[in-house]
Design a protein around this motif. Structure first.
Motif, PDB file in Angstrom:
ATOM      1  N   VAL A   1      29.650 -17.131 -13.336  1.00  0.00           N
ATOM      2  CA  VAL A   1      28.771 -16.959 -14.340  1.00  0.00           C
ATOM      3  C   VAL A   1      29.437 -18.572 -14.478  1.00  0.00           C
ATOM      4  N   ALA A   2      31.245 -18.384 -14.402  1.00  0.00           N
ATOM      5  CA  ALA A   2      31.683 -19.925 -14.759  1.00  0.00           C
ATOM      6  C   ALA A   2      31.201 -21.410 -13.836  1.00  0.00           C
ATOM      7  N   TYR A   3      31.056 -20.440 -12.617  1.00  0.00           N
ATOM      8  CA  TYR A   3      30.705 -21.655 -11.877  1.00  0.00           C
ATOM      9  C   TYR A   3      29.073 -21.771 -11.527  1.00  0.00           C
ATOM     10  N   HIS A   4      28.226 -20.816 -12.343  1.00  0.00           N
ATOM     11  CA  HIS A   4      26.516 -21.187 -12.470  1.00  0.00           C
ATOM     12  C   HIS A   4      26.272 -22.294 -13.527  1.00  0.00           C
ATOM     13  N   LEU A   5      27.760 -22.037 -14.094  1.00  0.00           N
ATOM     14  CA  LEU A   5      27.640 -23.433 -14.981  1.00  0.00           C
ATOM     15  C   LEU A   5      27.736 -24.993 -14.498  1.00  0.00           C
ATOM     16  N   SER A   6      28.769 -24.772 -13.879  1.00  0.00           N
ATOM     17  CA  SER A   6      29.470 -26.100 -13.349  1.00  0.00           C
ATOM     18  C   SER A   6      27.552 -26.312 -12.401  1.00  0.00           C
ATOM     19  N   GLU A   7      27.574 -25.730 -11.521  1.00  0.00           N
ATOM     20  CA  GLU A   7      26.314 -26.059 -10.670  1.00  0.00           C
ATOM     21  C   GLU A   7      24.998 -25.994 -11.500  1.00  0.00           C
ATOM     22  N   LEU A   8      24.485 -26.410 -12.354  1.00  0.00           N
ATOM     23  CA  LEU A   8      23.929 -26.707 -13.008  1.00  0.00           C
ATOM     24  C   LEU A   8      24.597 -28.039 -13.601  1.00  0.00           C
ATOM     25  N   ILE A   9      25.999 -28.729 -14.129  1.00  0.00           N
ATOM     26  CA  ILE A   9      26.479 -29.595 -14.210  1.00  0.00           C
ATOM     27  C   ILE A   9      26.380 -30.622 -12.861  1.00  0.00           C
ATOM     28  N   GLU A  10      26.604 -29.965 -11.699  1.00  0.00           N
ATOM     29  CA  GLU A  10      26.600 -30.870 -10.690  1.00  0.00           C
ATOM     30  C   GLU A  10      24.743 -31.751 -10.091  1.00  0.00           C
ATOM     31  N   ASP A  11      24.399 -30.311 -10.875  1.00  0.00           N
ATOM     32  CA  ASP A  11      23.231 -30.810 -10.565  1.00  0.00           C
ATOM     33  C   ASP A  11      22.466 -31.976 -10.868  1.00  0.00           C
TER      34      ASP A  11
END
Length: 284
Positions: A166-176
């Protein structure tokens, strides 16, 4: 994952070959693609969690966009300074939790810790570049960026402690968002950037420094004609090239995060197969 029992059954069936002469190589070759397909079935995020993460990140991003509209002038670097200050925080949070887990006996975190450190170092240099362009000249910008980063750090620490995907998904959205922001900036203001020189901190990081950490965070690389992983070596002729490399760095982070969310593996699938994480409908 829900396909684990099926995968185990197939693997157990394949193991018969070692003891049963009636099972020939052709049968095993027919089963192997099925095993590979199941092994690469991506994990998904619960729909409610996905929506919450997306609303959170989109809200923060939209606030930054409102406060720092892109106009093709020096104030754009203040926007990027704020974005980079916040974007690098999650990697510190991951490392903090991993160090804690190591303290209590976990010993299989080395590769992830090294990669997250390299990612944090990469984001640091993005930040240093923006500072060299005057992005942090205004004390209000500094206070806003640091306040957001402080709060977001502790939020990610808590989320990562209980659920790394879930934490990695937050950063996935940020990097996108970061990739799209830089890509749009390059398309709309490329000519202006081509007239400006390369900051010394950018030349030192991308060209002169030992590329070990740079290569380390590029975990999902393209392959050359011989099937070997290619080494990305930036070329810098103007500020435009600097922003091209920053944009491409964000894409590298995004690919790594997608693999971590979906496969719990930084190299889960090859470069050409990486896609954004999708939600699964929440169970009633």
């Amino acid at each position: 994952m829900t396909n684990q029992p099926v995968r185990s059954t197939i693997l157990n069936d394949m193991s018969i070959k070692n003891s049963d002469p009636r099972v020939d190589d052709d049968n095993v070759l027919m089963v192997q693609p099925v095993v590979d397909a199941i092994a690469k079935t991506p994990n998904v995020i619960d729909e409610n969690v996905y929506k919450f993460n997306k609303i959170l990140i989109d809200t923060v991003y939209n606030i930054i966009c409102f406060l720092y509209p892109v106009r093709g002038n020096k104030r754009d670097f203040a926007r990027f300074f704020v974005l980079e200050t916040v974007a690098r925080v999650p990697y510190f949070a991951y490392l903090s939790v991993m160090h804690l887990r190591e303290t209590f006996g976990e010993r299989d975190l080395g590769d992830s810790m090294r990669t997250h450190y390299a990612e944090a170092d990469n984001e640091l240099h993005h930040l240093l570049i923006m500072e060299s362009l005057g992005g942090n000249d205004n004390p209000i910008d500094r206070v806003l960026a640091q306040t957001m980063a402080f709060g977001y750090y502790w939020y990610v620490v808590v989320v990562y402690f209980f659920s790394p995907p879930v934490a990695y998904h937050l950063s996935e959205l940020i990097e996108d968002h970061a990739y799209e922001t830089y890509d749009g900036f390059l398309k709309n203001h490329g000519e202006m950037l081509k007239q400006q020189p390369v900051p010394e901190v950018a030349r030192k990081y991308y060209v002169e420094d030992n590329p070990f950490l740079f290569d380390l965070f590029c975990t999902v690389k393209n392959k050359d004609e011989d099937g070997n992983f290619s080494a990305r070596r930036p070329r810098l002729d103007s500020l435009y090239d600097v922003f091209v490399n920053i944009r491409d760095d964000e894409k590298e982070h995004w690919k790594t995060l997608c693999n971590l969310v979906q496969y719990n593996d930084m190299q889960g699938v090859e470069n050409k197969d990486v896609v954004s994480t999708t939600p699964v409908p929440a169970s009633n």
